[in-house]
Design an enzyme around this catalytic site. Structure first.
Site, PDB file in Angstrom:
ATOM      1  CG  ASP A 183     -34.577 115.184  20.025  1.00  0.00           C
ATOM      2  OD1 ASP A 183     -34.884 116.221  19.414  1.00  0.00           O
ATOM      3  OD2 ASP A 183     -33.393 114.892  20.303  1.00  0.00           O
ATOM      4  CG  HIS A 220     -28.341 115.427  20.849  1.00  0.00           C
ATOM      5  ND1 HIS A 220     -28.171 116.091  22.039  1.00  0.00           N
ATOM      6  CD2 HIS A 220     -27.659 116.137  19.916  1.00  0.00           C
ATOM      7  CE1 HIS A 220     -27.419 117.172  21.833  1.00  0.00           C
ATOM      8  NE2 HIS A 220     -27.091 117.223  20.557  1.00  0.00           N
ATOM      9  CB  CYS A 245     -24.226 115.942  21.320  1.00  0.00           C
ATOM     10  SG  CYS A 245     -23.390 117.493  21.682  1.00  0.00           S
ATOM     11  CD  GLN A 291     -30.870 117.616  13.880  1.00  0.00           C
ATOM     12  OE1 GLN A 291     -30.861 118.100  12.752  1.00  0.00           O
ATOM     13  NE2 GLN A 291     -30.194 118.148  14.886  1.00  0.00           N
ATOM     14  CE  LYS A 312     -30.804 121.337  16.654  1.00  0.00           C
ATOM     15  NZ  LYS A 312     -29.376 121.387  16.310  1.00  0.00           N
TER      16      LYS A 312
END
Length: 405
Positions: free
Chosen positions: A199, A122, A363, A202, A225
């Site tokens: 990261d 991302h 993104c 997700q 999220k």
């Protein structure tokens, strides 16, 4: 035991609304998930009974708000299995968490240093590292993927050398759904003495996170999220590294003593939490974690995987439709295009039929370049989605394709 999806859906009032005269089918969960009533109730309670700035007052409301914020810190510590609550830093989201590491830890980088990323990152895990070039000539090296969307570990490992100072990569791709072998990737980086940032934006809503098992140095994720409030994120950092890092921002609460000649800084985690935090959102985030744990991550993952398999099979029946990202064990994300129809056209017309999907480059423009497309349509699933919604989505897509034919 099967989940009662109808009962879960009743906890999300937004799912009862209509869009363009049709029942809302929300398939943009990778961008942000919806929020259950227990979280919005927690926000209302804070604003109506316990709103006061944290860590700054001896009065009752301030003490109560402080206790709620620090209780959430301990909840997050438990959720990700951090060694201690001081390793949990509250931010505004994954993006700020990564920027914090880049701006603070990155101050030690020098001309010629190298950072290893992957092509599926991302922008939030690309641009912060590029910004460091304002003070040092830093090179970014990129691990590529195969046609299924998987990282080649041998190729990834070949990127490391004596100049490598950081490796940063996503746990789960927001476009491909690929679940990366982050434990192996971390071990490879550490074998070269290189720290790792993951990261987890997700991954955190779908997978169990154990930062000690992963052995990562930093892990970043967002509340919004995870069925929680917007504007709240988490940076996990290994204490030994955090203690060596200078503050990211200056202001109230991150100090021990200030004079015009010199300032000394607070202990962890507060040295990285300047100013008034979103203490309302942070307190309510605990309710989102309660929701996830009450439903059960295993149950959530199983349900989402069933929807992914069902939707993938239905989509593959459509002529000229191409799916991007076919790695085994992928997350519940499907990115696709149909022939030469522009993804925006598909998204706009699906919205007319009440179906919310994401369109564009997500993104992740370097990944789009690797895929050879300007963008895709992306449908992503959460615990409250149903097979009936998948059927309605497919039916709407067929109608859209007939309109555009």
């Amino acid at each position: 035991m099967a989940m009662d999806i109808a009962a879960i859906r009743r906890e999300f009032p937004i799912l009862e609304r209509e869009v363009n005269g049709r029942p809302l089918i929300y398939l943009d969960n990778t961008a942000t998930s919806q929020t259950p009533r227990e979280v919005t109730d927690a926000i209302t309670r804070m604003y109506t009974s316990t709103k006061a700035n944290v860590h700054r007052g001896v009065h009752t409301l301030s003490q109560e708000a402080t206790d709620l914020q620090e209780a959430t810190r301990r909840r997050v510590q438990k959720y990700i299995n951090a060694a201690e609550p001081e390793e949990v830093i509250f931010t505004r989201g994954t993006t700020e968490a990564i920027n914090l590491v880049a701006a603070s830890y990155g101050q030690r980088f020098r001309d010629g240093d190298e950072i290893v990323l992957t092509v599926m990152e991302h922008h939030a895990d690309i641009v912060p590292w590029q910004l460091l070039r304002s003070h040092a000539d830093i090179r970014i090296r990129v691990a590529e993927i195969n046609d299924r969307g998987e990282i080649d570990l041998e190729s990834y490992g070949s990127l490391f050398n004596s100049r490598t100072v950081m490796a940063a990569f996503c746990h789960v791709s927001n476009v491909l759904g690929t679940v990366n072998p982050v434990k192996d990737m971390t071990a490879i980086a550490h074998s070269h003495g290189v720290p790792v940032l993951i990261d987890g934006a997700q991954a955190s809503p779908h997978l169990p996170i154990d930062v000690r098992d992963l052995d990562c140095d930093f892990y970043a994720f967002s509340s919004h999220k995870m069925y929680g409030p917007t504007g709240v994120g988490v940076l996990y950092g290994r204490r030994s590294i955090l203690e060596e890092m200078p503050p990211y921002q200056g202001g109230g609460e991150m100090i021990r003593h200030v004079s015009f000649g010199h300032t000394t800084f607070a202990d962890l985690p507060f040295r990285f939490e300047a100013g008034t935090p979103d203490f309302v959102g942070i307190a309510a985030f605990a309710s989102a974690l309660d929701f996830i744990e009450r439903v059960g991550l295993e149950n959530i993952a199983r349900h989402e995987h069933e929807l992914l398999e069902y939707a993938t099979g239905r989509l593959r029946e459509i002529e000229r439709l191409q799916i991007y990202g076919t790695a085994p064990g992928k997350s519940a994300v499907i990115s696709f295009n149909v022939g030469d129809i522009h993804n925006y056209d598909l998204g706009l017309l699906l919205d007319r039929m009440g179906v919310a999907v994401r369109t564009g480059h997500h993104c992740a423009q370097p990944l789009m370049e690797r895929l050879g497309v300007p963008g895709t349509v992306r449908a992503s699933f959460a615990v409250y989605n149903t097979r009936e919604e998948v059927d309605a989505f497919i039916a709407a897509l067929h109608r859209v394709l007939a309109i555009l034919a």
